[in-house]
Design an enzyme around this catalytic site. Structure first.
Site, PDB file in Angstrom:
ATOM      1  N   LYS A 131       0.867  -1.192   0.000  1.00  0.00           N
ATOM      2  CA  LYS A 131       0.000   0.000   0.000  1.00  0.00           C
ATOM      3  C   LYS A 131       0.888   1.221   0.000  1.00  0.00           C
ATOM      4  O   LYS A 131       2.035   1.163   0.454  1.00  0.00           O
ATOM      5  CB  LYS A 131      -0.874   0.025   1.259  1.00  0.00           C
ATOM      6  CG  LYS A 131      -2.096   0.906   1.137  1.00  0.00           C
ATOM      7  CD  LYS A 131      -3.231   0.175   0.454  1.00  0.00           C
ATOM      8  CE  LYS A 131      -4.420   1.058   0.208  1.00  0.00           C
ATOM      9  NZ  LYS A 131      -5.592   0.272  -0.179  1.00  0.00           N
ATOM     10  N   ASP A 171      -7.007   4.361  -4.429  1.00  0.00           N
ATOM     11  CA  ASP A 171      -7.663   4.245  -3.123  1.00  0.00           C
ATOM     12  C   ASP A 171      -8.244   5.648  -2.881  1.00  0.00           C
ATOM     13  O   ASP A 171      -8.471   6.388  -3.854  1.00  0.00           O
ATOM     14  CB  ASP A 171      -6.655   3.818  -2.032  1.00  0.00           C
ATOM     15  CG  ASP A 171      -7.324   3.376  -0.727  1.00  0.00           C
ATOM     16  OD1 ASP A 171      -7.780   2.228  -0.649  1.00  0.00           O
ATOM     17  OD2 ASP A 171      -7.434   4.189   0.209  1.00  0.00           O
TER      18      ASP A 171
HETATM   19  P1  NDP Z   1     -12.804   8.065  -2.754  1.00  0.00           P
HETATM   20  O1  NDP Z   1     -11.701   9.046  -2.571  1.00  0.00           O
HETATM   21  O2  NDP Z   1     -13.342   7.828  -4.119  1.00  0.00           O
HETATM   22  O3  NDP Z   1     -14.027   8.422  -1.808  1.00  0.00           O
HETATM   23  C1  NDP Z   1     -13.846   8.538  -0.432  1.00  0.00           C
HETATM   24  C2  NDP Z   1     -15.172   8.926   0.188  1.00  0.00           C
HETATM   25  O4  NDP Z   1     -15.063   8.775   1.585  1.00  0.00           O
HETATM   26  C3  NDP Z   1     -15.528  10.376  -0.055  1.00  0.00           C
HETATM   27  O5  NDP Z   1     -16.920  10.513  -0.049  1.00  0.00           O
HETATM   28  C4  NDP Z   1     -14.900  11.068   1.139  1.00  0.00           C
HETATM   29  O6  NDP Z   1     -15.483  12.323   1.478  1.00  0.00           O
HETATM   30  C5  NDP Z   1     -15.159  10.060   2.226  1.00  0.00           C
HETATM   31  N1  NDP Z   1     -14.113  10.168   3.246  1.00  0.00           N
HETATM   32  C6  NDP Z   1     -12.777   9.960   3.076  1.00  0.00           C
HETATM   33  N2  NDP Z   1     -12.121  10.186   4.215  1.00  0.00           N
HETATM   34  C7  NDP Z   1     -13.043  10.544   5.106  1.00  0.00           C
HETATM   35  C8  NDP Z   1     -12.984  10.895   6.474  1.00  0.00           C
HETATM   36  N3  NDP Z   1     -11.817  10.933   7.143  1.00  0.00           N
HETATM   37  N4  NDP Z   1     -14.161  11.194   7.103  1.00  0.00           N
HETATM   38  C9  NDP Z   1     -15.337  11.171   6.428  1.00  0.00           C
HETATM   39  N5  NDP Z   1     -15.450  10.845   5.131  1.00  0.00           N
HETATM   40  C10 NDP Z   1     -14.332  10.532   4.492  1.00  0.00           C
HETATM   41  O7  NDP Z   1     -12.238   6.695  -2.124  1.00  0.00           O
HETATM   42  P2  NDP Z   1     -12.756   5.199  -2.372  1.00  0.00           P
HETATM   43  O8  NDP Z   1     -14.226   5.195  -2.577  1.00  0.00           O
HETATM   44  O9  NDP Z   1     -11.870   4.582  -3.380  1.00  0.00           O
HETATM   45  O10 NDP Z   1     -12.402   4.522  -0.968  1.00  0.00           O
HETATM   46  C11 NDP Z   1     -13.329   4.428   0.099  1.00  0.00           C
HETATM   47  C12 NDP Z   1     -12.898   3.326   1.051  1.00  0.00           C
HETATM   48  O11 NDP Z   1     -12.871   2.072   0.350  1.00  0.00           O
HETATM   49  C13 NDP Z   1     -11.498   3.468   1.660  1.00  0.00           C
HETATM   50  O12 NDP Z   1     -11.512   2.925   2.958  1.00  0.00           O
HETATM   51  C14 NDP Z   1     -10.642   2.594   0.762  1.00  0.00           C
HETATM   52  O13 NDP Z   1      -9.471   2.169   1.422  1.00  0.00           O
HETATM   53  C15 NDP Z   1     -11.605   1.451   0.508  1.00  0.00           C
HETATM   54  N6  NDP Z   1     -11.344   0.625  -0.665  1.00  0.00           N
HETATM   55  C16 NDP Z   1     -11.209   1.168  -1.905  1.00  0.00           C
HETATM   56  C17 NDP Z   1     -10.993   0.361  -2.996  1.00  0.00           C
HETATM   57  C18 NDP Z   1     -10.921   0.907  -4.379  1.00  0.00           C
HETATM   58  O14 NDP Z   1     -10.838   0.111  -5.308  1.00  0.00           O
HETATM   59  N7  NDP Z   1     -10.971   2.211  -4.600  1.00  0.00           N
HETATM   60  C19 NDP Z   1     -10.834  -1.098  -2.858  1.00  0.00           C
HETATM   61  C20 NDP Z   1     -11.073  -1.575  -1.510  1.00  0.00           C
HETATM   62  C21 NDP Z   1     -11.295  -0.737  -0.473  1.00  0.00           C
HETATM   63  P3  NDP Z   1     -14.654  13.693   1.272  1.00  0.00           P
HETATM   64  O15 NDP Z   1     -14.609  13.918  -0.202  1.00  0.00           O
HETATM   65  O16 NDP Z   1     -15.407  14.705   2.031  1.00  0.00           O
HETATM   66  O17 NDP Z   1     -13.269  13.434   1.843  1.00  0.00           O
HETATM   67  O1  2IT Z   2      -7.907  -1.462  -0.662  1.00  0.00           O
HETATM   68  C1  2IT Z   2      -7.853  -1.968  -1.804  1.00  0.00           C
HETATM   69  O2  2IT Z   2      -8.007  -3.178  -1.989  1.00  0.00           O
HETATM   70  C2  2IT Z   2      -7.631  -1.069  -2.938  1.00  0.00           C
HETATM   71  N1  2IT Z   2      -7.546   0.149  -2.742  1.00  0.00           N
HETATM   72  C3  2IT Z   2      -7.492  -1.625  -4.321  1.00  0.00           C
HETATM   73  C4  2IT Z   2      -6.104  -2.150  -4.546  1.00  0.00           C
HETATM   74  C5  2IT Z   2      -5.778  -2.556  -5.948  1.00  0.00           C
HETATM   75  O3  2IT Z   2      -4.592  -2.859  -6.171  1.00  0.00           O
HETATM   76  O4  2IT Z   2      -6.638  -2.593  -6.830  1.00  0.00           O
END
Ligand code: NDP
Ligand code: 2IT
Length: 451
Positions: A131, A171
């Site tokens: 990561k 992420d």
């Molecule tokens: P994005 O940046 O696309 O979206 C993040 C969302 O979460 C936004 O709405 C943001 O709001 C909110 N957010 C982030 N930090 C905070 C905080 N500290 N408090 C409140 N709201 C918060 O990220 P993703 O959708 O990609 O990721 C979301 C979660 O999913 C994370 O935990 C990530 O690790 C996990 N994840 C992502 C994967 C992926 O493929 N993208 C795969 C597996 C897990 P704001 O804009 O106001 O910050």
């Molecule tokens: O938390 C996760 O699994 C991710 N942000 C996606 C990682 C990836 O390599 O697609």
């Protein structure tokens, strides 16, 4: 079942991790949750307790921290910090996302890298755990600023990554735009077309169909599989979703496709409740095209939607809860409210969104709980499928990738379910995911010797 903290090896290791990694509470929390699950497997299969195995698993293979200098639109020099934790490569090249958010620090990246080891093992696709990220905040930055930041970040990161070495993806704060800038700079510096070095690319230049959708879709498929175990399906169920980014958006889209009714979304400012169900096309337009806020959604949606500044989605009664924003967003108080309102399933789209106290309450109440390392593995799984397509210089259809994703999520569900049964913890997907992931990595580490 042997109680976690009664296994002498595990409690000693936890103390050691806390002492050797001070001021990293999220990393301690993630390690604690995994070690808590491992007691029965160490008792039943004592060769896993061999000196040094779990110790090696708890120490990243490599930790990279670097300076990221860049100039903002006013010509001022900004200095951020970059990280890449190459945690474990026993099963394949390091694989895991990059997070750009002001809260990013070493402990956060280590917790995410540690989780990724087990998640990636559960996919069965031959990927190790890693990561990275930066404390850079993309909010309010112009495209040109984001590009300059990404170019500077990649100027250092490129020394450490490669299609057979370490393959980053997105992420929080890193989506298609950022992956594009990062890939461009990698290609320029190395003078190589190495498509498999990053995943989440645009589909015209090596990206897989369904990669943007995969995490959210996968989590809904996992929740559906947990419901099926209880003789139910998603049709007609109400859902609360937190977040409004990549994972939340496609969670909402898939819920609607399967006949459920997602009532909420949120960002760090507050949440929206929409009595008619979230209009995913409007939310997508505001978030992905205009880069706006959920408050804009409420303003434009009309009378069915209401914005609650500073509030939390967990106060809205629903059958299914899908935390999809960030770590520790669902605390004990929120869990008690969800339980009181009759929630049946909680499934983690985000990484470690549920606090340990909340998890305890949810499990005690008999609510089905899908831990992130299983439930949100669809994203990294389709990343691995993107790597396969890149190596073969081909592109699969949307239908083919979606079929594979469905199969993978059902397999992960079955593996976690059956492993929990095997170790005397029926219905406990946390135990099942941690043990099944651990067994795959531990076997590979033992066979490959002390390295
Ligand atoms: P994005 O940046 O696309 O979206 C993040 C969302 O979460 C936004 O709405 C943001 O709001 C909110 N957010 C982030 N930090 C905070 C905080 N500290 N408090 C409140 N709201 C918060 O990220 P993703 O959708 O990609 O990721 C979301 C979660 O999913 C994370 O935990 C990530 O690790 C996990 N994840 C992502 C994967 C992926 O493929 N993208 C795969 C597996 C897990 P704001 O804009 O106001 O910050
Ligand atoms: O938390 C996760 O699994 C991710 N942000 C996606 C990682 C990836 O390599 O697609």
């Amino acid at each position: 079942m042997t109680r976690p903290d009664t296994h002498p090896l595990l409690s000693a290791l936890l103390t050691e991790v806390e002492q050797r990694n001070p001021a990293q509470p999220e990393f301690h929390q993630a390690v604690h949750e995994v070690l808590e699950s491992l007691a029965p497997v160490l008792v039943e299969r004592p060769h896993y307790a061999e000196p040094g195995l779990v110790e090696r698993l708890l120490e990243p293979e490599r930790q990279i921290i670097f300076r990221v200098p860049w100039q903002d639109d006013q010509g001022r020099v900004q200095v951020n910090r970059g990280f890449r934790i190459e945690f474990n490569s026993a099963l394949g090249p390091y694989k895991g996302g990059l997070r750009f958010h002001p809260s990013v620090n070493l402990g956060i990246v280590k917790f995410l890298g540690f989780e990724q080891i087990f998640k990636n093992a559960l996919t069965g696709l031959g990927i190790g755990g890693g990561k990275g990220g930066s404390d850079f905040d993309p909010h309010g930055r112009s495209d040109a600023e984001v590009m300059r930041f990404c170019q500077s970040f990649m100027t250092e990161l490129q020394r450490h990554i490669g299609e057979h070495t370490d393959v980053p993806a997105g992420d929080i704060g890193v989506g298609g735009r950022e992956i594009g800038y990062l890939f461009g700079q990698y290609r320029r510096i190395t003078n190589r077309w190495e498509a498999g070095v990053l995943t989440g690319k645009g589909t015209t230049w090596g990206g897989s169909a369904i990669r943007p959708e995969a995490t959210g879709y996968g989590n809904v498929l996992f929740a559906a599989a947990m419901l099926r175990e209880r003789g139910e399906d998603l049709e007609g169920q109400t859902a609360v979703v937190s977040g409004s980014g990549n994972v939340a958006l496609y969670t909402i889209e898939k819920l609607i496709a399967l006949g459920a009714n997602p009532l909420t979304c949120s960002d760090s400012g507050g949440y929206v409740i929409d009595e008619k169900g979230i209009d995913v096309a409007l939310l997508q337009q505001i978030k992905e095209v205009e880069r706006g806020r959920v408050s804009d959604y409420a303003e434009r949606r009309g009378s069915s939607a209401r914005y609650v500044p500073g509030g939390r989605v967990w106060d809205v009664p629903a059958d299914v809860a899908l935390p999809s924003a960030t770590q520790n967003e669902l605390d004990a108080d929120a869990a008690a409210t969800l339980i009181q309102n009759g929630v049946k399933v909680v499934s983690e789209g985000a990484n470690m969104p549920t606090t340990p106290d909340a998890l305890h309450l949810i499990q005690q109440a008999g609510v089905a709980f899908g831990p992130g390392k299983a439930a949100n593995a669809g994203g990294v799984a389709v990343s691995a499928l993107e790597m396969s397509q890149n190596h073969a210089r081909t592109a699969w259809t949307r239908e083919r990738v979606e079929d594979e994703l469905t199969q993978i999520m059902n397999d992960i569900h079955r593996t976690c379910h059956d492993t929990a049964d095997r170790y005397g913890a029926p219905g406990d997907y946390v135990t099942g995911a941690n043990i099944a992931g651990f067994e795959r990595v531990a076997d590979a580490m033992l066979e490959q010797g002390v390295i």
